[in-house]
Structures are given as structure tokens and as C-alpha cells.
Design a protein around this motif. Structure first.
Motif, PDB file in Angstrom:
ATOM      1  N   TYR A  53       3.312  -2.557   9.930  1.00  0.00           N
ATOM      2  CA  TYR A  53       2.544  -3.652   9.348  1.00  0.00           C
ATOM      3  C   TYR A  53       1.051  -3.363   9.255  1.00  0.00           C
ATOM      4  O   TYR A  53       0.329  -4.088   8.562  1.00  0.00           O
ATOM      5  CB  TYR A  53       2.731  -4.925  10.184  1.00  0.00           C
ATOM      6  N   CYS A  54       0.579  -2.353   9.944  1.00  0.00           N
ATOM      7  CA  CYS A  54      -0.869  -2.133  10.053  1.00  0.00           C
ATOM      8  C   CYS A  54      -1.322  -0.835   9.411  1.00  0.00           C
ATOM      9  O   CYS A  54      -2.340  -0.250   9.823  1.00  0.00           O
ATOM     10  CB  CYS A  54      -1.294  -2.194  11.524  1.00  0.00           C
ATOM     11  N   ASP A  55      -0.594  -0.364   8.418  1.00  0.00           N
ATOM     12  CA  ASP A  55      -1.027   0.834   7.703  1.00  0.00           C
ATOM     13  C   ASP A  55      -0.525   0.777   6.263  1.00  0.00           C
ATOM     14  O   ASP A  55       0.410   0.044   5.941  1.00  0.00           O
ATOM     15  CB  ASP A  55      -0.499   2.096   8.388  1.00  0.00           C
ATOM     16  N   VAL A  56      -1.170   1.571   5.420  1.00  0.00           N
ATOM     17  CA  VAL A  56      -0.822   1.663   4.000  1.00  0.00           C
ATOM     18  C   VAL A  56       0.166   2.799   3.812  1.00  0.00           C
ATOM     19  O   VAL A  56      -0.010   3.889   4.380  1.00  0.00           O
ATOM     20  CB  VAL A  56      -2.090   1.910   3.159  1.00  0.00           C
ATOM     21  N   PHE A  77       0.692   4.620  -1.795  1.00  0.00           N
ATOM     22  CA  PHE A  77      -0.283   3.670  -2.325  1.00  0.00           C
ATOM     23  C   PHE A  77      -1.724   4.021  -1.960  1.00  0.00           C
ATOM     24  O   PHE A  77      -2.653   3.433  -2.520  1.00  0.00           O
ATOM     25  CB  PHE A  77       0.030   2.262  -1.829  1.00  0.00           C
ATOM     26  N   GLY A  78      -1.913   4.943  -1.007  1.00  0.00           N
ATOM     27  CA  GLY A  78      -3.270   5.319  -0.627  1.00  0.00           C
ATOM     28  C   GLY A  78      -3.484   5.231   0.863  1.00  0.00           C
ATOM     29  O   GLY A  78      -2.576   5.506   1.660  1.00  0.00           O
ATOM     30  N   ILE A 138       3.472   6.574  -9.820  1.00  0.00           N
ATOM     31  CA  ILE A 138       3.563   5.332  -9.052  1.00  0.00           C
ATOM     32  C   ILE A 138       2.178   4.719  -8.933  1.00  0.00           C
ATOM     33  O   ILE A 138       1.204   5.405  -8.577  1.00  0.00           O
ATOM     34  CB  ILE A 138       4.144   5.590  -7.644  1.00  0.00           C
ATOM     35  N   GLY A 139       2.070   3.427  -9.222  1.00  0.00           N
ATOM     36  CA  GLY A 139       0.793   2.742  -9.087  1.00  0.00           C
ATOM     37  C   GLY A 139       0.316   2.746  -7.646  1.00  0.00           C
ATOM     38  O   GLY A 139       1.102   2.892  -6.712  1.00  0.00           O
ATOM     39  N   ASP A 140      -0.989   2.562  -7.455  1.00  0.00           N
ATOM     40  CA  ASP A 140      -1.553   2.672  -6.113  1.00  0.00           C
ATOM     41  C   ASP A 140      -2.786   1.787  -5.968  1.00  0.00           C
ATOM     42  O   ASP A 140      -3.231   1.141  -6.923  1.00  0.00           O
ATOM     43  CB  ASP A 140      -1.883   4.128  -5.796  1.00  0.00           C
ATOM     44  N   LEU A 141      -3.345   1.747  -4.758  1.00  0.00           N
ATOM     45  CA  LEU A 141      -4.495   0.885  -4.490  1.00  0.00           C
ATOM     46  C   LEU A 141      -5.738   1.302  -5.272  1.00  0.00           C
ATOM     47  O   LEU A 141      -6.430   0.437  -5.839  1.00  0.00           O
ATOM     48  CB  LEU A 141      -4.782   0.848  -2.986  1.00  0.00           C
ATOM     49  N   PRO A 142      -6.083   2.609  -5.346  1.00  0.00           N
ATOM     50  CA  PRO A 142      -7.235   2.978  -6.185  1.00  0.00           C
ATOM     51  C   PRO A 142      -7.031   2.574  -7.646  1.00  0.00           C
ATOM     52  O   PRO A 142      -7.993   2.230  -8.342  1.00  0.00           O
ATOM     53  CB  PRO A 142      -7.323   4.499  -6.025  1.00  0.00           C
ATOM     54  N   GLY A 143      -5.778   2.588  -8.110  1.00  0.00           N
ATOM     55  CA  GLY A 143      -5.500   2.146  -9.472  1.00  0.00           C
ATOM     56  C   GLY A 143      -5.802   0.675  -9.654  1.00  0.00           C
ATOM     57  O   GLY A 143      -6.342   0.259 -10.685  1.00  0.00           O
ATOM     58  N   PRO A 146       3.727  -6.003  -1.433  1.00  0.00           N
ATOM     59  CA  PRO A 146       3.572  -5.123  -0.268  1.00  0.00           C
ATOM     60  C   PRO A 146       3.211  -3.678  -0.584  1.00  0.00           C
ATOM     61  O   PRO A 146       3.765  -3.061  -1.494  1.00  0.00           O
ATOM     62  CB  PRO A 146       4.938  -5.211   0.407  1.00  0.00           C
ATOM     63  N   PHE A 147       2.287  -3.166   0.216  1.00  0.00           N
ATOM     64  CA  PHE A 147       1.844  -1.774   0.118  1.00  0.00           C
ATOM     65  C   PHE A 147       1.878  -1.109   1.493  1.00  0.00           C
ATOM     66  O   PHE A 147       1.342  -0.031   1.690  1.00  0.00           O
ATOM     67  CB  PHE A 147       0.416  -1.713  -0.446  1.00  0.00           C
TER      68      PHE A 147
END
Length: 537
Positions: free
Chosen positions: A72-75, A79-80, A31-36, A56-57
Motif C-alpha cells: 500500500y505504500c509504494d508505486v 507506473f514509476g 503502459i501508461g504511467d505517473l509521469p504520463g 490504483p498505481f
């Protein structure tokens, strides 16, 4: 290079949409993620985009792949972390790229703490945070409103003995924006991300925030007026005129509050207008006056049928009538529609012409990941489907997975370099591997996208100038852009050679490096899917 302090940065910007599950997997879980995303930002910078929009992540049960938010306030951990997001923003800003995030506030997940409290009973502190209504006398839903994902938009809740509204999945209950506390809560969540350096927001389903307080039934839509721009043809959602379940006038006051919040941060917002009958009219209301959102994107260029010259003229004529001062954001593809090269059956030459057309239109533009590679829609077997929308309406509508498959970065790898896992959350299409980033050299579609976006930057009038009315003759459409310079733009949106006559005056041919036809004389023969750009001397 870094981003500048420009409150009008959004005007004419090129925004690159990233679907995070499918961009780049950095940890081998498929699964793709924020560091990616951070790892691949140089690709976006080289393309020439001004900003990224990240789908959305946030924390989510992923029933609708992040469009069902539970915090709404966390990843979401897949995704990281928040630290990963901060690193992404810092790297993007270092590269001169602004960061927009997808804000989904018309509804939440049914796992959100707000809903878990709201549905306990009719007297709790958040009892009125969602749209609850008593059944009719016969026990049926309070209105005839339909869900975009099929069936009634109302779901029975045994604990409260009431129905709750869900314009999408039953696991996506709609927030009650008539409650001021709800408005403040989503504004507080918005500010959380502004303080983390976010430059803007894509507002999902912006016209769905408010419902009719009186719960009136929608009227039926005559057969001759139905279309499939908002929902697939097989969906009964298209059988109604959506007067009361969305697009209510109360939304204007909320959007003013939203703009007042983001303005001091220099942030911008683009709203998704989900309405196939009144999209441009709604866009006019939501972007007028300089006190609501800066941009909206309607569905006119995301339509199933190929955009023809007459369609282009009709769109811009209506835009001039309904919203002459509105700032549109145009796109051909996104994560919800069949990729446009497949949807419109485009040849390579036609795809290039349509890109130049997009770059010449007044407004900002969105490029969806993989579009710059010329990716067609991926074929997905039913057994591999993830999208609940496609599973519901298969096989007449195959859902949205075909445009969401992972990005191919290299050719010599079954997963296209997207992941080191045995396979990704969706399979990489074998047809996509020969179009991988690493093999797109000189003369490729990727090189062409870079060249067109560079041409747009070199001629700011294309991003910021005035645009004349669109004139059409057969398959040919032409218009002029004017400002610091004047550019005549002509496009052959058809398969046959056609002739166009330039306006009076001396003209110098432009865009020869893009394959455009020389347009220095008064008469120009445009080949099939050809174009001509000329600058007034």
C-alpha cells in the motif's frame, strides 16, 4: 493558480477519473504511467475539473490491474516511483487541481506480505488478518456467498485446511476488519499518502469491509427483484440478497475512524457503494452526521438501461426519503461499465443533453477519461482481452476492457499518441482516432464539455444550491436549483418534441451558448433530447 485551503472543496466538485494504464505512456513500454499523467494535466485543467481521481498505481501482481495490492505504500515500477508521484501532486496543485487516489482496502493481493504470513498456519501473528473459516462437515464452503467474479466466494487453502473469503478473484483475499490491528494497518497506509499531499480518496467497494461474524447464508433473491447493476446478468451473484457478505453495521464505526484521520488534512473521501438493492440507503448511512465519508456514489446513473425521466424521478425521490442530507457523487461512466454513449445508445445531441443534466444535479460529479471526447465503447477481440472478468463470462459479457483502452491524443498515429511502443497494453480503437484531443476544435464534444463545466462554475447554485423534487411528464423531467439565484432546469429525455410550462414568475433564458432552448416565456417546446434553463428575474 494553486489549490486553496478549503475543507469543503469536495462539495459540488468536478472530479476527473484517470485510469493510469491508459492515459499516457511516457517511457515507451506500452503502459501508461505517473509521469504520463503529469505530462497531460493541462488537458484536465483546461477541461475545468477541480480534482483528479487516479485508479490504483500501488505495487501489485496486476491480476486485477492494480485492484490487488501487494504494497500500500509504494508505486508499482510499471507506473514509476514515489518521486514521480510527488512530482504529479506538485504539478496538479500548481494547476489548481486536487489529487484523489483509489484506496482498495477491502481486500489485498494474495502476494501481499500480510497474506503470505497469514496463510502459513493458524497461529502466526497475522493468522486472523484475513477471513478464514472451517469447512462444513461435508467439506464444502462455510457459506453460500458468491464472488462478483463468478463462483463461490470461498477458496480452499491446503496449508491451513480452511477456506478464505474472496469477494472478487481468488487472488484477492478479503481482509478481516473485525480485527482492530487490520483497521489500524489500513489507516496507517492512508496516512502515508496524506503526508505526501493527497487531497482525498476514492474508497473502492466501501460496503465490503465487514462480513457477518456468524457466517450466515445469504437468502435467495426472487427472480422479479434481480437486476444487473452490480454484476452482469449472466452472473449468479445476482441471485442472492446480499445481507451477510457485505454492508454490515460495524462499518459505520470504522468510517468514523477514517474521517477523524483525514479531517485534519482537509482531505475528502468518496465511497463506491456496490449494492443494487440498497445503494441509496447505504449511502445515507455512510454520509450522514458529518462524521463519516463526505460522499458516496451509488450505481443508479451507472445502470445498463438508459436513464429516463421516470428513473431520474425515482432516484431523487428515494434519495429524499432515504438520505435527504447525503451528498452524492454522480457519474455516467467509469472503468467498470460500458461507456454510456454506447450503453445508452446516445446520439451526439442526446449525449450533450445528458451532460447538461449531470451538471445541474445536486451533488458532485465524476467525468471518466475519454468521456469528454464522446468516445464509444471500444470493440475488443477475444485474443486481445486482458480483463479476467470478461474472459470468464465471454461472450455474453465482454468484460471491462472496452472502456479501458488508451486515450487518443492525436489522430495521425495508430496508437493515438498514447505510446511510442508498437502497441499499447490494449489496442487503441480505430473508431477513437477521429475523436482524438488534437482534432476536437470549436463545436466538438470536448469544447462542449469545457463550456458546460464553465457554465456550472459561473452558476455556483448548480454545484451548491438546494434542489427541488423532480417533476415528470412523459419524457420530460424538470426541477429547480435555489440559493444565491434560482434556476429552472427542464430536460427532454426522449426522441419526441415535448412541451414544459415554467413556474409562475419572470424568467430569463440561460445556456443559449450551450444550445438550450430559450425559456423566457411560460411555455417552452423542447426538441428531442433538448433542454431549457432559465433564471428567475
Amino acid at each position: 493558480m494553486s489549490v486553496t485551503k478549503d475543507p469543503d472543496w469536495w462539495r459540488g466538485a468536478v472530479i476527473y477519473q484517470i485510469y493510469p494504464r491508459s492515459f499516457q505512456d511516457s517511457n515507451g513500454d506500452g503502459i501508461g504511467d505517473l509521469p504520463g499523467i503529469t505530462q497531460r494535466l493541462e488537458h484536465v485543467a483546461k477541461l475545468g475539473a477541480d480534482a483528479i481521481w487516479i485508479s490504483p498505481f500501488f505495487k501489485s501482481p496486476m491480476k486485477d490491474f492494480g485492484y490487488d495490492v501487494s504494497d500500500y505504500c509504494d508505486v508499482d515500477p510499471m507506473f514509476g516511483t514515489l518521486a514521480d508521484f510527488d512530482a504529479l501532486v506538485a504539478r496538479a496543485h500548481d494547476l489548481g487541481i486536487r489529487v484523489m487516489i483509489d484506496l482498495v482496502i477491502s481486500h489485498t493481493s494474495d502476494r501481499h506480505p500480510w497474506f503470505l504470513e497469514s496463510h502459513k498456519n493458524r497461529s502466526n501473528a497475522k493468522a486472523d488478518w484475513y477471513v478464514w473459516a472451517d469447512p462444513k462437515l461435508d467439506g464444502t464452503p462455510p457459506t453460500n456467498w458468491l464472488s462478483i467474479f463468478g463462483g463461490s466466494a470461498w477458496q480452499w487453502d491446503a496449508r491451513r485446511e480452511q477456506y478464505y473469503l474472496h469477494n472478487f478473484l481468488t487472488s484477492q483475499p478479503d481482509l478481516n476488519f473485525h480485527n482492530p490491528a487490520v483497521q489500524q494497518a489500513v489507516l496507517d497506509a492512508t496516512e502515508f499518502w496524506l503526508k505526501r499531499g493527497v487531497d482525498g480518496f476514492r474508497l473502492d467497494t466501501i460496503n465490503f469491509y465487514f462480513h457477518d461474524k456468524h457466517l450466515r447464508d445469504n437468502p435467495g433473491l426472487p427472480v422479479e427483484m434481480r437486476n444487473d447493476r452490480t454484476a452482469p446478468k449472466v452472473n449468479p451473484y445476482n441471485h442472492q440478497m446480499h445481507l451477510f457478505d457485505k454492508s454490515q453495521s460495524e462499518n459505520l464505526a470504522f468510517l468514523r475512524r477514517f474521517r477523524a484521520l483525514i479531517a485534519p488534512y482537509g482531505a475528502a473521501a468518496v465511497g463506491e457503494v456496490g449494492d443494487s438493492e440498497r445503494g441509496l440507503q447505504i449511502m445515507a448511512h455512510y454520509t450522514s452526521g458529518g462524521d463519516k465519508v463526505q460522499m458516496c456514489y451509488p450505481f443508479e446513473l451507472l445502470q445498463p438501461a438508459r436513464l429516463g425521466a421516470a428513473d431520474l424521478k425515482a432516484t431523487f425521490d428515494q434519495l429524499a426519503a432515504e438520505a435527504p442530507d447525503a451528498w452524492p457523487c454522480w457519474s455516467y461512466s467509469n472503468h467498470d461499465v460500458v461507456r454510456h454513449v454506447t450503453r445508452w445508445g446516445l446520439s451526439d445531441q442526446a449525449a450533450r443533453m445528458y451532460l447538461v443534466l449531470l451538471a445541474c444535479l445536486r451533488g458532485s460529479i465524476c467525468i471518466y477519461q475519454g468521456e469528454e471526447l464522446g468516445l464509444p465503447e471500444a470493440e475488443i477481440d477475444f485474443e486481445d482481452l486482458q480483463d479476467p472478468y470478461g474472459i470468464e463470462f465471454w461472450p455474453e459479457f465482454k468484460g471491462r476492457d472496452g472502456c479501458r483502452t488508451p486515450m487518443p491524443w492525436v489522430q495521425d498515429n495508430a496508437n493515438g499518441g498514447f505510446t511510442t511502443a508498437a502497441r499499447g497494453w490494449l489496442p487503441v480503437s480505430p473508431a477513437h482516432l477521429p475523436k482524438a484531443v488534437a482534432v476536437q476544435g470549436e463545436g466538438s464534444m470536448l469544447a462542449y464539455y469545457r463550456a458546460v463545466l464553465a457554465f456550472r462554475r459561473a452558476h455556483p447554485v448548480l454545484a451548491l444550491g438546494a434542489m427541488s423534487a423532480v417533476t415528470v411528464e412523459g419524457d420530460v423531467a424538470w426541477f429547480s436549483r435555489s440559493g444565491d439565484e434560482a434556476i429552472f432546469c427542464a430536460f427532454n429525455l426522449g426522441p419526441d418534441t415535448a412541451r414544459v410550462t415554467l413556474p409562475e414568475g419572470r424568467w430569463q433564458a440561460l445556456a443559449g451558448e450551450l444550445g438550450g432552448t430559450a425559456a423566457a416565456g411560460q411555455g417552452v417546446d423542447l426538441p428531442a433530447w433538448g433542454f431549457a434553463l432559465a433564471r428567475k428575474a
